[in-house]
Design a protein around this motif. Structure first.
Motif, PDB file in Angstrom:
ATOM      1  N   PRO A 201       2.697  -4.642   0.569  1.00 52.06           N
ATOM      2  CA  PRO A 201       1.618  -4.842  -0.484  1.00 52.06           C
ATOM      3  C   PRO A 201       2.001  -5.884  -1.615  1.00 52.06           C
ATOM      4  O   PRO A 201       3.408  -6.210  -1.789  1.00 52.06           O
ATOM      5  CB  PRO A 201       1.716  -3.752  -1.419  1.00 52.06           C
ATOM      6  CG  PRO A 201       2.636  -2.604  -0.494  1.00 52.06           C
ATOM      7  CD  PRO A 201       3.217  -3.513   0.732  1.00 52.06           C
TER       8      PRO A 201
ATOM      9  N   PRO B 141       3.158  -7.508  -4.684  1.00 52.05           N
ATOM     10  CA  PRO B 141       3.701  -6.841  -5.744  1.00 52.05           C
ATOM     11  C   PRO B 141       3.073  -7.547  -7.104  1.00 52.05           C
ATOM     12  O   PRO B 141       3.054  -6.759  -8.039  1.00 52.05           O
ATOM     13  CB  PRO B 141       5.197  -7.101  -5.883  1.00 52.05           C
ATOM     14  CG  PRO B 141       5.441  -8.354  -4.845  1.00 52.05           C
ATOM     15  CD  PRO B 141       4.183  -8.331  -3.874  1.00 52.05           C
TER      16      PRO B 141
ATOM     17  N   THR C 251       0.051  -0.088  -4.225  1.00 49.21           N
ATOM     18  CA  THR C 251       1.127  -0.612  -4.590  1.00 49.21           C
ATOM     19  C   THR C 251       1.701   0.437  -5.244  1.00 49.21           C
ATOM     20  O   THR C 251       1.187   0.761  -6.457  1.00 49.21           O
ATOM     21  CB  THR C 251       0.967  -2.041  -5.164  1.00 49.21           C
ATOM     22  OG1 THR C 251       0.374  -3.102  -4.464  1.00 49.21           O
ATOM     23  CG2 THR C 251       2.559  -2.515  -5.479  1.00 49.21           C
TER      24      THR C 251
END
Length: 159
Positions: A155, A157, A109
């Motif tokens: 991804p 978060p 991320t």
């Protein structure tokens, strides 16, 4: 400089009709090798190239150790790495076990500097010599290398 893309024909097998659609596909025009990247970091950070290489190698070892323990690793403004799994779905909870795991992966991320860059980056269409292709790698004879790293997953978060 702009991110470049080509238009590719894709066959989507989600239904029985094998629908063909057109999508934009990222194009990677070149690669920066590890040695050149170390030279660049050395120039930006005014640190000897050998020290840069040593620190990056040590960081990779530390990342491997911590990810192998199932830990998420935050690298400041750079971003966060965490272990992830890709699994086959099952109808019953009791049917989910280690054999249903298809792949273990590392999820990255990006930090805020990368996210800000992505908000401001320009995008430019480029032409491909190979024409339309329904293969995942651009047909194999395009002079440009398509991005093959995308898994289609967003991804998390919250990680």
């Amino acid at each position: 400089m702009a991110l470049k893309y080509v238009v590719k024909k894709r066959v989507f097998g989600f239904d029985k009709t094998k629908t063909e659609k057109y999508v934009a596909q990222n194009v990677i025009t070149n690669t920066v090798n590890f040695r050149d990247l170390c030279k660049e970091v050395s120039m930006f950070g005014m640190i000897p190239e050998g020290a840069v290489k040593h620190v990056i190698d040590a960081m990779i070892d530390a990342l491997n150790t911590n990810l192998n323990k199932g830990l998420s690793v935050q690298l400041g403004d750079f971003g966060c790495f965490r272990p992830g799994l890709r699994c086959k779905s099952q109808n019953e909870e009791k049917d989910v076990d280690a054999d249903t795991i298809e792949r273990v992966k590392i999820v990255f991320t990006p930090g805020y500097k990368f996210k800000d860059m992505l908000k401001r980056v320009s995008i430019q269409k480029t032409e491909s010599n190979g024409g339309s292709s329904s293969s995942g790698n651009g047909g194999g004879n395009d002079p440009v290398k398509p991005d093959e790293g995308g898994s289609g997953e967003t991804p998390d978060p919250a990680a």
